[in-house]
Design a protein around this motif. Sequence first.
Motif, PDB file in Angstrom:
ATOM      1  N   GLN A 262      -1.736   0.950   6.461  1.00  0.00           N
ATOM      2  CA  GLN A 262      -0.565   0.279   6.107  1.00  0.00           C
ATOM      3  C   GLN A 262      -0.263  -0.842   6.805  1.00  0.00           C
ATOM      4  OE1 GLN A 262       1.766   1.504   3.587  1.00  0.00           O
ATOM      5  NE2 GLN A 262       0.222   3.022   3.047  1.00  0.00           N
TER       6      GLN A 262
ATOM      7  N   LYS B 279       0.812  -1.196   0.111  1.00  0.00           N
ATOM      8  CA  LYS B 279       0.087   0.103   0.224  1.00  0.00           C
ATOM      9  C   LYS B 279       1.006   1.149  -0.036  1.00  0.00           C
ATOM     10  CE  LYS B 279      -3.452  -2.417   2.376  1.00  0.00           C
ATOM     11  NZ  LYS B 279      -4.317  -2.476   3.532  1.00  0.00           N
ATOM     12  N   GLN B 280       0.326   2.276  -0.725  1.00  0.00           N
ATOM     13  CA  GLN B 280       1.258   3.587  -0.697  1.00  0.00           C
ATOM     14  C   GLN B 280       0.340   4.778  -0.257  1.00  0.00           C
ATOM     15  OE1 GLN B 280       2.295   4.163  -4.741  1.00  0.00           O
ATOM     16  NE2 GLN B 280       3.468   2.612  -4.763  1.00  0.00           N
ATOM     17  N   THR B 281       1.371   5.643   0.580  1.00  0.00           N
ATOM     18  CA  THR B 281       0.819   6.930   1.140  1.00  0.00           C
ATOM     19  C   THR B 281       0.580   7.938   0.057  1.00  0.00           C
ATOM     20  OG1 THR B 281       1.584   5.991   3.168  1.00  0.00           O
ATOM     21  CG2 THR B 281       0.892   8.294   2.932  1.00  0.00           C
TER      22      THR B 281
ATOM     23  N   SER C  10       2.149  12.150   3.009  1.00  0.00           N
ATOM     24  CA  SER C  10       3.598  12.012   3.347  1.00  0.00           C
ATOM     25  C   SER C  10       4.163  13.379   3.568  1.00  0.00           C
ATOM     26  CB  SER C  10       4.137  11.326   2.058  1.00  0.00           C
ATOM     27  OG  SER C  10       5.480  11.190   2.214  1.00  0.00           O
TER      28      SER C  10
END
Length: 53
Positions: free
Chosen positions: A44, A8-10, A15
């Motif tokens: 996350q 998973k990406q922020t 960020s």
Amino acid sequence: MATRTPPKQTSSHVSTIASNILSGQNPNPTKAQIKAVASSARGQDQTKGQKPR
């Protein structure tokens, strides 16, 4: 063969908020900023349930 899910990406916005808080550039984050960073960190988490004792 089992397929692996991509990590998973922020978002870049969250960020940036987290970076500013951790670096001290934003010493007093708003409640909304804190919630955004916390929910991103919570999202996350890839472990399911609690570890057995």
